[in-house]
Design a protein around this motif. Structure first.
Motif, short mmCIF file in Angstrom:
data_model
loop_
_atom_site.label_atom_id
_atom_site.label_comp_id
_atom_site.label_asym_id
_atom_site.label_seq_id
_atom_site.Cartn_x
_atom_site.Cartn_y
_atom_site.Cartn_z
N THR A 70 9.69 -0.35 6.40
CA THR A 70 8.49 -1.02 6.88
C THR A 70 7.40 0.02 7.08
N VAL A 71 6.26 -0.24 6.46
CA VAL A 71 5.10 0.63 6.60
C VAL A 71 3.94 -0.26 7.03
N ALA A 72 3.42 0.01 8.23
CA ALA A 72 2.26 -0.73 8.73
C ALA A 72 2.41 -2.24 8.50
N GLU A 73 3.53 -2.77 8.93
CA GLU A 73 3.85 -4.20 8.90
C GLU A 73 4.11 -4.77 7.50
N GLN A 74 4.22 -3.92 6.49
CA GLN A 74 4.65 -4.34 5.16
C GLN A 74 6.09 -3.91 4.98
N THR A 75 6.97 -4.86 4.64
CA THR A 75 8.41 -4.55 4.55
C THR A 75 8.90 -4.73 3.13
N GLU A 76 9.72 -3.78 2.71
CA GLU A 76 10.36 -3.81 1.40
C GLU A 76 11.87 -3.62 1.61
N ASN A 80 17.51 11.35 -0.88
CA ASN A 80 16.36 11.34 0.00
C ASN A 80 15.36 10.35 -0.59
N VAL A 81 14.76 9.53 0.27
CA VAL A 81 13.80 8.53 -0.16
C VAL A 81 12.43 8.93 0.37
N THR A 82 11.45 8.99 -0.51
CA THR A 82 10.09 9.34 -0.13
C THR A 82 9.24 8.09 -0.13
N ILE A 83 8.49 7.90 0.94
CA ILE A 83 7.54 6.80 1.04
C ILE A 83 6.16 7.43 0.98
N ARG A 84 5.38 7.01 -0.01
CA ARG A 84 4.06 7.59 -0.25
C ARG A 84 3.06 6.44 -0.35
N GLY A 85 1.89 6.60 0.28
CA GLY A 85 0.94 5.52 0.19
C GLY A 85 -0.45 5.90 0.64
N THR A 86 -1.28 4.85 0.78
CA THR A 86 -2.65 5.03 1.21
C THR A 86 -2.93 4.13 2.41
N SER A 87 -3.86 4.59 3.24
CA SER A 87 -4.25 3.80 4.41
C SER A 87 -5.62 4.29 4.88
N SER A 88 -6.38 3.37 5.45
CA SER A 88 -7.66 3.76 6.05
C SER A 88 -7.50 4.11 7.52
N ALA A 89 -6.30 3.90 8.07
CA ALA A 89 -6.02 4.22 9.47
C ALA A 89 -5.83 5.73 9.63
N GLU A 122 -3.82 11.68 6.01
CA GLU A 122 -4.79 12.73 5.71
C GLU A 122 -5.50 12.40 4.40
N ASN A 123 -6.83 12.36 4.47
CA ASN A 123 -7.65 12.01 3.30
C ASN A 123 -7.21 10.68 2.68
N GLY A 124 -6.83 9.73 3.55
CA GLY A 124 -6.47 8.40 3.08
C GLY A 124 -5.06 8.29 2.53
N ARG A 125 -4.26 9.37 2.59
CA ARG A 125 -2.91 9.36 1.99
C ARG A 125 -1.87 9.77 3.03
N ASP A 182 0.82 -1.21 0.00
CA ASP A 182 0.00 0.00 0.00
C ASP A 182 0.85 1.26 0.00
N PHE A 183 2.11 1.14 -0.46
CA PHE A 183 2.98 2.31 -0.51
C PHE A 183 3.95 2.17 -1.67
N GLU A 184 4.55 3.30 -2.05
CA GLU A 184 5.59 3.29 -3.08
C GLU A 184 6.81 4.01 -2.54
N ILE A 185 7.96 3.66 -3.09
CA ILE A 185 9.23 4.25 -2.67
C ILE A 185 9.78 5.04 -3.85
N ILE A 186 10.09 6.30 -3.61
CA ILE A 186 10.56 7.20 -4.67
C ILE A 186 11.91 7.78 -4.26
N PRO A 187 12.96 7.65 -5.05
CA PRO A 187 13.02 6.91 -6.30
C PRO A 187 13.03 5.40 -6.04
N PRO A 188 12.58 4.60 -6.99
CA PRO A 188 12.51 3.15 -6.78
C PRO A 188 13.90 2.49 -6.67
N GLU A 189 14.92 3.11 -7.24
CA GLU A 189 16.29 2.61 -7.15
C GLU A 189 17.19 3.75 -6.68
#
Length: 169
Positions: free
Chosen positions: A158-164, A21-30, A137-140, A8-15
């Motif tokens: 690791t974002v909300a128990e999902q690890t990459e 700087n690494v940005t983690i962007r995603g969605t969540s209902s929490a 905020e607003n699901g993001r 439920d998230f993406e890592i920018i840049p992917p490589e």
């Protein structure tokens, strides 16, 4: 490791390259999500002692947590320079010592990790994890972490128990 298509998230840049700087962007209902970056650094032992310096380490805004784990050691000392040097110490149990700190004031710090290695050890593994709880905020959500102090190797996000696992190039 989770399949990137199922997270439920993406890592920018992917490589990313070391120092990016690494940005983690995603969605969540929490209402909030925990985001953690973890890496392991192997340091040599000289004269029975180990040490590692991480200058200009950026600590994110509160609420945050910083954990340092040392393996193959007798003890662990983490020194952080804010205005003055502050020191936390831990004795090892079965060769592993750990220091955890929460709600560290945000900013750039000079961090020194050192101590006595266990008998006969030529190297020590140091695992450093920095985590932060951020509002959704607003699901993001979005958070940016610097990689300047991470060795040019692999680290985990690791974002909300999902690890990459991410490889720095």
């Amino acid at each position: 490791m989770n399949n990137p298509e199922n997270r439920d998230f993406e890592i920018i840049p992917p490589e990313p390259r070391a120092g990016d700087n690494v940005t983690i962007r995603g969605t969540s209902s929490a209402e909030s999500v925990d985001i953690a970056m973890t890496f392991t650094r192997t340091v040599p032992v000289k004269g029975g002692k180990y040490k590692c310096r991480m200058p200009d380490t950026e600590v994110p805004e509160r609420p945050n947590r910083l954990t340092v784990i040392a393996e193959n050691v007798k003890n662990l000392k983490v020194r952080v320079k804010i205005l003055l040097w502050m020191t936390r110490r831990a004795r090892a149990s079965e060769g592993v010592a750990e220091i955890r700190e929460s709600d560290v004031p945000s900013g750039k710090y000079d961090i020194r990790i050192e101590g006595n290695a266990a008998e006969g050890q030529s190297q020590v593994n140091l695992t450093v994890a920095a985590s932060r709880t951020i509002k959704v905020e607003n699901g993001r959500f979005e958070e940016t972490f610097p990689t300047k102090t991470i060795p040019a190797d692999e680290f985990e996000v690791t974002v909300a128990e999902q690890t990459e696992t991410i490889k720095l190039h």
